[in-house]
Design a protein around this motif. Structure first.
Motif, PDB file in Angstrom:
ATOM      1  N   GLU A  90     -59.730  39.810 -47.925  1.00 18.21           N
ATOM      2  CA  GLU A  90     -59.620  38.304 -47.970  1.00 18.21           C
ATOM      3  C   GLU A  90     -58.881  37.291 -48.338  1.00 18.21           C
ATOM      4  O   GLU A  90     -58.376  36.493 -47.802  1.00 18.21           O
ATOM      5  N   ASP A  91     -58.022  38.016 -49.114  1.00 19.63           N
ATOM      6  CA  ASP A  91     -57.116  37.691 -49.858  1.00 19.63           C
ATOM      7  C   ASP A  91     -56.340  37.256 -48.146  1.00 19.63           C
ATOM      8  O   ASP A  91     -54.958  36.508 -48.206  1.00 19.63           O
ATOM      9  N   LYS A  94     -56.435  34.493 -45.789  1.00 18.34           N
ATOM     10  CA  LYS A  94     -55.882  33.775 -46.528  1.00 18.34           C
ATOM     11  C   LYS A  94     -54.333  34.061 -46.991  1.00 18.34           C
ATOM     12  O   LYS A  94     -54.265  32.497 -46.226  1.00 18.34           O
ATOM     13  N   THR A  95     -53.476  34.562 -47.331  1.00 16.55           N
ATOM     14  CA  THR A  95     -52.464  34.556 -47.080  1.00 16.55           C
ATOM     15  C   THR A  95     -51.681  34.344 -45.979  1.00 16.55           C
ATOM     16  O   THR A  95     -50.523  33.565 -45.512  1.00 16.55           O
TER      17      THR A  95
END
Length: 105
Positions: A90-91, A94-95
């Motif tokens: 998920e990170d 997003k990144t």
């Protein structure tokens, strides 16, 4: 609201060489368990204990697995690994601004 768990005295003394015992609801003591925002709960299905976990943004435990023959600790560690992996993915989305793109076949 999910059922939360604490392992029973019987499962604490279980040796890894023995198969996981069948557990009834009465052997489970309910206490809240959270890991990095995710809810972890138990459910007895056909006399076998299952761990279930849910994403912080969802209202039901979408994921689950039976407690392995290696014991509750091994299964909990596996669930923690999967939660850490989901959080990492998920990170990254997003990144990097990755989005699911529909493909045309």
């Amino acid at each position: 609201m999910p059922t939360y768990f604490k392992d029973s005295q019987q499962s604490k003394h279980q040796k890894s060489s023995h198969p996981a015992p069948k557990i009834s609801d009465s052997l489970l003591e309910q206490i809240p368990v959270r890991y990095k925002g995710w809810g972890i709960s138990t459910k007895v299905i056909n006399g076998k204990l299952w761990l279930r976990w849910q994403h912080p943004n969802e209202n039901f435990p979408r994921y689950g697995c039976p407690v392995s023959e290696e014991g509750l600790d091994v299964t909990i560690n596996n669930v923690k690994f999967l939660i850490n992996l989901a959080n990492k993915l998920e990170d990254e989305v997003k990144t990097k601004g990755l989005r699911r793109q529909s493909s045309i076949y």
